[in-house]
Design an enzyme around this catalytic site. Structure first.
Site, PDB file in Angstrom:
ATOM      1  N   GLY A 149      -3.537   5.232  -9.074  1.00  0.00           N
ATOM      2  CA  GLY A 149      -4.302   6.022  -8.125  1.00  0.00           C
ATOM      3  C   GLY A 149      -3.500   6.236  -6.849  1.00  0.00           C
ATOM      4  CG  ASP A 150      -5.609   6.185  -3.138  1.00  0.00           C
ATOM      5  OD1 ASP A 150      -6.126   5.491  -4.039  1.00  0.00           O
ATOM      6  OD2 ASP A 150      -6.133   6.333  -2.026  1.00  0.00           O
ATOM      7  CD  GLU A 151      -4.269  -1.085  -4.984  1.00  0.00           C
ATOM      8  OE1 GLU A 151      -4.508  -2.122  -4.350  1.00  0.00           O
ATOM      9  OE2 GLU A 151      -4.764  -0.837  -6.101  1.00  0.00           O
TER      10      GLU A 151
END
Length: 477
Positions: A387-389
């Site tokens: 994801g955006d991690e």
């Protein structure tokens, strides 16, 4: 200018004369004693050999060549050119004025490979060992008798062949005088022929671990001529992996070991080495079978990169991050150093995706990775967990303060909007920090506590970093 003889060379000249007299007279006592003294079988001497007695086709061809032109041209180069392929197994020998000392004017490559060096230009009196002494006596006898001779004898111990067959053919000048000879040499060496045919590299070492035999495949791998490798020590050729259970080749007998081959051009080649032993004339030999695995290693590396690389951003993925974290913690336990994990999550990424679509969201993640990559040291790691991690692994960081200073640099890198192809996108992120060993007892716990700190930073409004502390009271930037 004539060569000045040493006392040793004068002794050798007298011995050559004595041996030549023994050979011409048909007596073998002196020759037998010479070879017996060094533990070799006495040589066979056969005057006026027939083609059937020459046995090897190249020797038969050489004898036919000699019968077609018994007179010799002025230049050795003309003889060698006329010999063609036979030149590789043929020596051209010149007699010196006193008819005792002889010079190798041409030394065939197929002969030199067994001795490991080319004797072209060397005098027989300058070459150590019993064989050059015996050869000089035979050359002298051939000059006196003006007839060909076939000899069979054992070579010096350092030459790993069973015996040599040599035909010596006198070349006369226009007046019938002989001072030059063709010497066709064939080693009886079926093992060497088999070794040379093996597609893998083969290197044979003596008891001192000195290279004695190198087959063509091994020479090609090392990008060197075989005779340049002969005489080298094993450690100049092979770089073994560092292991506690194997410090000598004897420790690796019967095993297959991945190692590196040093090449003549200073590069290294990944190889697989099988180690075995054998014996020759009572001497223990070590045999290395070497296989080029560079292509396999490159394929394995490419597969590893696919396994460990995030497909979207090109940076390492979660699997690589977790493996490196395990390694870093083990090293920190040994050295007493610190390891920091920083987890980064974009603030409001769902809104970016809704506005730009998934293609635009992917472009933001790629731009974020490119923005952050330059601040990561070679010893550290930036990875995308999904994801955006994103995650940062800092090895050898200077405690919690060093980790917090790095987190501040991360946020500073995100202060300016990301410039995409169609838009300028402002981004903000939250960062959670956990430091080994104070904040966790296992790698998994270190990540979990960094994650708790990350979400505490988000609850505090985002756009900031926070370090993990037990309970609800977290130190905030």
């Amino acid at each position: 200018m004539p060569r000045r003889m040493t006392s040793d060379q004068n002794d050798r000249r007298r011995e050559v004369r004595r041996l030549a007299a023994e050979i011409l007279a048909g007596r073998r006592r002196g020759v037998d004693a010479l070879f017996a003294a060094v533990g070799s079988r006495p040589p066979l001497l056969l005057w006026e050999p027939t083609p059937a007695q020459l046995h090897y086709p190249p020797l038969v061809e050489l004898e036919r060549f000699w019968r077609s032109r018994r007179a010799w041209p002025a230049a050795v180069a003309e003889i060698v050119a006329a010999l063609g392929a036979l030149a590789e197994r043929t020596m051209v020998v010149d007699a010196q004025p006193d008819r005792c000392d002889f010079v190798y004017r041409h030394y065939g490559r197929q002969i030199a490979r067994h001795y490991g060096h080319d004797l072209t230009g060397r005098h027989t009196l300058d070459v150590p060992g019993h064989v050059p002494l015996f050869a000089a006596a035979v050359y002298r006898a051939v000059i006196r008798r003006k007839a060909p001779i076939l000899t069979e004898h054992e070579p010096p111990r350092e030459v790993l062949v069973r015996h040599w067959r040599r035909v010596i053919l006198p070349l006369a000048d226009d007046r019938g005088a002989v001072s030059r000879m063709l010497v066709g040499s064939m080693p009886e060496d079926p093992i060497r022929d088999i070794v040379d045919a093996v597609v893998d590299g083969v290197v044979v070492l003596d008891e001192a671990l000195t290279v004695r035999i190198v087959n063509p495949a091994a020479a090609r791998m090392a990008r060197a001529e075989a005779h340049h490798l002969q005489g080298q020590h094993l450690e100049d050729l092979i770089i073994w992996p560092a292991t506690r259970d194997a410090t000598e080749p004897a420790d690796r007998v019967g095993r297959v070991v991945e190692a590196e081959l040093r090449r003549a051009d200073a590069t290294k080649l990944a190889v697989e080495v099988s180690v075995g032993t054998t014996a020759h004339h009572g001497q223990r030999l070590t045999v290395l079978v070497i296989r080029d695995i560079a292509e396999r290693k490159a394929t394995e590396q490419a597969i590893r990169e696919l396994i460990y690389r995030d497909e979207l951003t090109g940076i390492p993925n979660r699997r690589r991050f977790e493996e490196r974290l395990e390694e870093a913690v083990v090293q920190a336990e040994r050295s007493g150093g610190h390891v920091a994990v920083l987890l980064l999550d974009l603030d409001g990424f769902k809104a970016i995706n809704d506005r730009l679509g998934h293609t635009g969201g992917d472009a933001v993640l790629r731009g974020l990775a490119e923005r952050l990559r330059p601040i990561v040291r070679r010893s550290d790691l930036l990875a995308r967990l999904g994801g955006d991690e994103f995650a940062f692994l800092l090895v050898g960081v200077e405690g919690p303060h060093g980790a917090e200073a790095f987190a501040a640099r991360i946020l500073a890198r995100l202060a300016a909007p990301l410039q995409l192809q169609d838009a300028s996108v402002p981004v903000a992120a939250s960062v959670g920090i956990a430091v080994w060993p104070g904040d966790a007892t296992t790698p998994e716990e270190l990540v979990r506590h960094a994650d708790e700190a990350l979400y505490a930073a988000k609850r505090a409004g985002g756009g900031r970093f926070q370090r993990y502390t037990p309970g609800e009271q977290l130190a905030s930037a």
